[in-house]
Design an enzyme around this catalytic site. Structure first.
Site, mmCIF file in Angstrom:
data_model
loop_
_atom_site.group_PDB
_atom_site.id
_atom_site.type_symbol
_atom_site.label_atom_id
_atom_site.label_comp_id
_atom_site.label_asym_id
_atom_site.label_seq_id
_atom_site.Cartn_x
_atom_site.Cartn_y
_atom_site.Cartn_z
ATOM 1 N N HIS A 172 0.848 -1.194 0.000
ATOM 2 C CA HIS A 172 0.000 0.000 0.000
ATOM 3 C C HIS A 172 0.883 1.243 0.000
ATOM 4 O O HIS A 172 2.107 1.153 0.004
ATOM 5 C CB HIS A 172 -1.011 -0.031 1.147
ATOM 6 C CG HIS A 172 -0.417 -0.049 2.526
ATOM 7 N ND1 HIS A 172 0.316 0.990 3.050
ATOM 8 C CD2 HIS A 172 -0.445 -0.997 3.493
ATOM 9 C CE1 HIS A 172 0.688 0.702 4.281
ATOM 10 N NE2 HIS A 172 0.257 -0.515 4.558
ATOM 11 N N HIS A 218 4.066 1.643 2.193
ATOM 12 C CA HIS A 218 5.286 0.962 1.746
ATOM 13 C C HIS A 218 5.954 1.744 0.621
ATOM 14 O O HIS A 218 7.174 1.877 0.571
ATOM 15 C CB HIS A 218 4.975 -0.456 1.256
ATOM 16 C CG HIS A 218 4.214 -1.272 2.259
ATOM 17 N ND1 HIS A 218 3.012 -1.865 1.973
ATOM 18 C CD2 HIS A 218 4.468 -1.557 3.561
ATOM 19 C CE1 HIS A 218 2.566 -2.501 3.042
ATOM 20 N NE2 HIS A 218 3.425 -2.326 4.023
ATOM 21 N N CYS A 251 2.504 -9.289 20.395
ATOM 22 C CA CYS A 251 1.582 -8.946 19.297
ATOM 23 C C CYS A 251 2.003 -9.712 18.053
ATOM 24 O O CYS A 251 3.092 -9.497 17.523
ATOM 25 C CB CYS A 251 1.575 -7.453 18.985
ATOM 26 S SG CYS A 251 0.615 -7.096 17.475
ATOM 27 N N CYS A 293 2.746 -7.314 14.997
ATOM 28 C CA CYS A 293 4.039 -6.604 15.080
ATOM 29 C C CYS A 293 5.191 -7.600 15.167
ATOM 30 O O CYS A 293 6.330 -7.227 14.974
ATOM 31 C CB CYS A 293 4.154 -5.762 16.342
ATOM 32 S SG CYS A 293 3.034 -4.398 16.527
ATOM 33 N N CYS A 324 -2.678 -4.256 21.545
ATOM 34 C CA CYS A 324 -1.542 -3.668 20.842
ATOM 35 C C CYS A 324 -1.904 -2.225 20.498
ATOM 36 O O CYS A 324 -2.918 -1.992 19.837
ATOM 37 C CB CYS A 324 -1.242 -4.451 19.565
ATOM 38 S SG CYS A 324 -0.084 -3.571 18.492
ATOM 39 N N HIS A 330 -1.938 -2.059 16.465
ATOM 40 C CA HIS A 330 -2.944 -2.810 15.706
ATOM 41 C C HIS A 330 -4.305 -2.914 16.390
ATOM 42 O O HIS A 330 -5.249 -3.422 15.789
ATOM 43 C CB HIS A 330 -2.406 -4.213 15.391
ATOM 44 C CG HIS A 330 -1.251 -4.188 14.456
ATOM 45 N ND1 HIS A 330 0.054 -4.261 14.880
ATOM 46 C CD2 HIS A 330 -1.199 -4.038 13.111
ATOM 47 C CE1 HIS A 330 0.861 -4.191 13.829
ATOM 48 N NE2 HIS A 330 0.130 -4.042 12.754
ATOM 49 N N LYS A 356 -3.523 5.777 10.782
ATOM 50 C CA LYS A 356 -2.390 5.297 10.012
ATOM 51 C C LYS A 356 -2.946 4.347 8.952
ATOM 52 O O LYS A 356 -3.843 3.552 9.243
ATOM 53 C CB LYS A 356 -1.459 4.529 10.944
ATOM 54 C CG LYS A 356 -0.285 3.911 10.215
ATOM 55 C CD LYS A 356 0.456 2.933 11.114
ATOM 56 C CE LYS A 356 1.556 2.237 10.335
ATOM 57 N NZ LYS A 356 1.792 0.870 10.735
ATOM 58 N N LYS A 370 -2.687 -2.345 6.452
ATOM 59 C CA LYS A 370 -3.460 -3.429 5.893
ATOM 60 C C LYS A 370 -4.524 -3.876 6.870
ATOM 61 O O LYS A 370 -5.662 -4.096 6.515
ATOM 62 C CB LYS A 370 -2.521 -4.593 5.580
ATOM 63 C CG LYS A 370 -1.574 -4.262 4.471
ATOM 64 C CD LYS A 370 -0.413 -5.233 4.415
ATOM 65 C CE LYS A 370 0.596 -4.973 5.509
ATOM 66 N NZ LYS A 370 1.936 -5.444 5.195
HETATM 67 N N1 MSP Z 1 8.782 -6.401 8.194
HETATM 68 C C1 MSP Z 1 8.833 -5.322 9.091
HETATM 69 C C2 MSP Z 1 10.076 -4.483 8.896
HETATM 70 C C3 MSP Z 1 11.364 -5.211 8.965
HETATM 71 S S1 MSP Z 1 12.721 -4.190 8.612
HETATM 72 C C4 MSP Z 1 14.043 -5.105 8.967
HETATM 73 C C5 MSP Z 1 7.609 -4.468 8.909
HETATM 74 N N2 MSP Z 1 6.997 -4.560 7.720
HETATM 75 S S2 MSP Z 1 5.679 -3.775 7.263
HETATM 76 O O1 MSP Z 1 5.254 -4.362 6.028
HETATM 77 O O2 MSP Z 1 4.741 -3.721 8.315
HETATM 78 O O3 MSP Z 1 6.179 -2.335 6.858
HETATM 79 C C6 MSP Z 1 6.489 -1.423 7.815
HETATM 80 C C7 MSP Z 1 6.994 -0.160 7.153
HETATM 81 O O4 MSP Z 1 6.125 0.295 6.103
HETATM 82 C C8 MSP Z 1 6.984 0.975 8.149
HETATM 83 O O5 MSP Z 1 8.126 0.992 8.960
HETATM 84 C C9 MSP Z 1 6.957 2.150 7.238
HETATM 85 O O6 MSP Z 1 8.260 2.338 6.756
HETATM 86 C C10 MSP Z 1 6.025 1.700 6.135
HETATM 87 N N3 MSP Z 1 4.657 2.062 6.423
HETATM 88 C C11 MSP Z 1 3.600 1.232 6.627
HETATM 89 N N4 MSP Z 1 2.496 1.985 6.823
HETATM 90 C C12 MSP Z 1 2.796 3.294 6.768
HETATM 91 C C13 MSP Z 1 2.076 4.505 6.814
HETATM 92 N N5 MSP Z 1 0.791 4.568 7.016
HETATM 93 N N6 MSP Z 1 2.771 5.637 6.633
HETATM 94 C C14 MSP Z 1 4.099 5.646 6.372
HETATM 95 N N7 MSP Z 1 4.792 4.532 6.311
HETATM 96 C C15 MSP Z 1 4.191 3.344 6.589
HETATM 97 O O7 MSP Z 1 7.272 -3.732 9.813
#
Ligand code: MSP
Length: 503
Positions: free
Chosen positions: A17, A20, A125, A128, A143, A146, A300, A303
């Protein structure tokens, strides 16, 4: 010099999304900017495929974790060219080469005496994949990220002796005030450390979807150790036949979201210390992109909360550059901020289509009409010079600290200056008076040169449209250069609207 920048690796429990895309584009802007400066750049992104978040999602969908990982990793991989990310490699943690390297590094942690067997009991969690400390538990054992009930976990684990790094971590922060940015996140991490570090689980015995712990049959590594190590392992196999570790490690920047601050600023440096590996130079934590729900409150994007803005849809209608520009213009990189289709539309129209797009079309059209499509080879207007004087130093200085929004703001100030300049000089008036031919020459030349320079500095933000613009200006080179450094005299071409009204 070498420059190594990374994004978080994304969980493959669902499709990508905008959040990312945001982290990835941020890192991409830095990577592209450093390439413009002639640095040797390595830019890494990828997917985090093990652990509970993925295993549970696969179970819900009735497929194996590997099937789910393959399906969704492909979607993340496809996102990269779509958002114009110039990543040099895409790591998947299910790659056997990653696994072997994780085992090697963690074996060192074990050999150095920082792992021991124990019983874990506490709150966890599964989304997380985080063992929450008491202070991190939300109301009614939920959490805070979440909003789901936490699990009470009790299992025999191997532990990582995080507490042994209390003093070293504190010293790291004190000696390197720039280790974590922005300052607010630095303070947050430091106070977490000063609150007293407890040892954390290093292995899980209840799940099997992970990398086997070499010294403990039946255990897989707790997913965060596996995941964080991607930044290090990738260099060893990203390029066939060459180990890039010596060339690029330690990383200059880990770009992350604030949700994963603790892992990157505490667990990660401690793990590296335990394994005897050099630490990254800087972790930059951006904020959340927030979306309004029907009731008007902001959330925020995620997903699991189900309020996802599809970046593909935005890009299909307005182009990738517009999305890239908007995200970093609207929300200050490092802070939280709301995004919406309304403010997107406003900025697209007033800034991209009008301020930049029209400036470009007008300038090129006037050079065509009044000077047969050749930029006059005369000096630039001395009146504009001071307005451009600080641009180069400002932008490089800010991007050295990942201040992407501030740097963009400095560039946009010059775009606006050029718009005022057209109005002040009114070339269409000058063109009516033969006696003002020199002034018209200088004006058109200064506009072309000003546009060239802003396009060069905007290139990392909007690679597609600036490439078109620079080509039309007859100056396709993208390396950083200053106002007045091009001699003029080149032929220009017509340019269809850079940011047309969408269908
Ligand atoms: N897999 C772990 C990260 C491991 S790094 C060694 C993880 N993945 S995640 O798919 O949940 O992605 C998290 C990252 O996506 C966040 O740290 C951020 O960089 C980005 N974002 C996810 N949602 C976001 C927003 N709503 N806004 C900005 N960035 C966001 O955590």
């Amino acid at each position: 010099m070498s420059f190594y920048v990374t994004t978080p690796i994304y969980y493959v429990n669902a499709a990508p999304h905008l959040g990312h895309a945001y982290s990835t584009i941020g890192a991409d802007i830095l990577a592209r900017h450093m390439r413009q400066r002639g640095e040797e750049v390595f830019f890494l992104t990828g997917t985090d495929e093990h652990g509970e978040p993925v295993a549970q999602a696969a179970e819900r969908e009735g497929v194996t974790p590997k099937e789910l990982a393959d399906r969704n990793a492909a979607r993340f991989e496809a996102l990269m060219p779509r958002i114009n990310a110039s990543n040099d490699f895409f790591i998947r943690t299910s790659d056997p080469r990653h696994k072997r390297r994780v085992q090697d590094v963690m074996q060192k942690v074990y050999d150095n005496g920082y792992a021991y067997k124990g019983m874990y009991e506490g709150w966890y969690c599964p989304r997380c994949a985080d063992f929450k400390t008491e202070a991190e538990v939300g109301p009614d054992q939920t959490c805070p990220i979440h909003k789901i009930a936490l699990d009470r976990e009790q299992e025999e684990n191997w532990f990582f002796q995080l507490s042994a790094f209390q003093d070293r971590l504190e010293q790291l922060f004190v000696d390197n005030p720039g280790f974590v940015r922005p300052r607010q996140r630095y303070n947050e991490a430091l106070s977490f450390i000063r609150g007293g570090l407890q040892d954390i689980s290093l292995s899980r015995s209840k799940i099997t979807w992970g990398i086997d712990v070499p010294w403990a049959p039946g255990h897989v590594f707790y997913v965060w150790f596996d995941a964080l190590l991607n930044y290090y392992t990738a260099l060893s196999f990203a390029k066939d036949g060459t180990d890039l570790t010596d060339a690029f490690w330690p990383a200059n920047f880990h770009i992350i979201g604030k949700d994963i601050l603790k892992f990157h600023t505490i667990y990660w440096p401690a793990t590296l210390m335990a394994a005897g590996i050099e630490l990254p130079q800087q972790v930059f934590s951006h904020g959340y992109l927030l979306m309004r729900d029907a009731s008007g409150s902001e959330h925020k994007m995620s997903k699991s909360l189900g309020n996802v803005l599809d970046p593909f849809e935005v890009m299909d209608r307005f182009g990738t550059d517009a999305l890239r520009y908007y995200c970093f213009r609207e929300v200050s990189f490092g802070q939280d901020g709301g995004v919406s289709t309304v403010t997107f539309g406003e900025r697209y129209e007033s800034e991209l289509a009008n301020e930049l797009g029209n400036l470009a079309s007008r300038t090129l059209a006037m050079i065509g009409r009044y000077r047969d499509g050749v930029v006059p080879a005369v000096g630039v207007d001395p009146e504009l010079e001071p307005d451009f004087a600080g641009l180069h130093a400002d932008v490089t200085g800010l991007l050295d600290q990942a201040e992407i929004t501030q740097a963009l703001d400095r560039i946009w100030t010059r775009v606006r200056r050029l718009n005022r300049y057209v109005e002040e000089r009114a070339p269409w008036q000058l063109a009516k008076d033969e006696a003002k031919a020199d002034e018209l020459d200088r004006t058109l030349r200064s506009l072309a040169e000003g546009l060239r320079v802003v396009a060069v500095f905007l290139h990392p933000y909007m690679p597609e449209s600036t490439t078109k613009l620079l080509t039309a200006l007859g100056t396709p080179e993208t390396q950083l250069s200053d106002f007045g450094s091009h001699p003029g005299g080149q032929a220009v071409e017509k340019l269809p609207p850079l940011f047309p009204k969408p269908e």
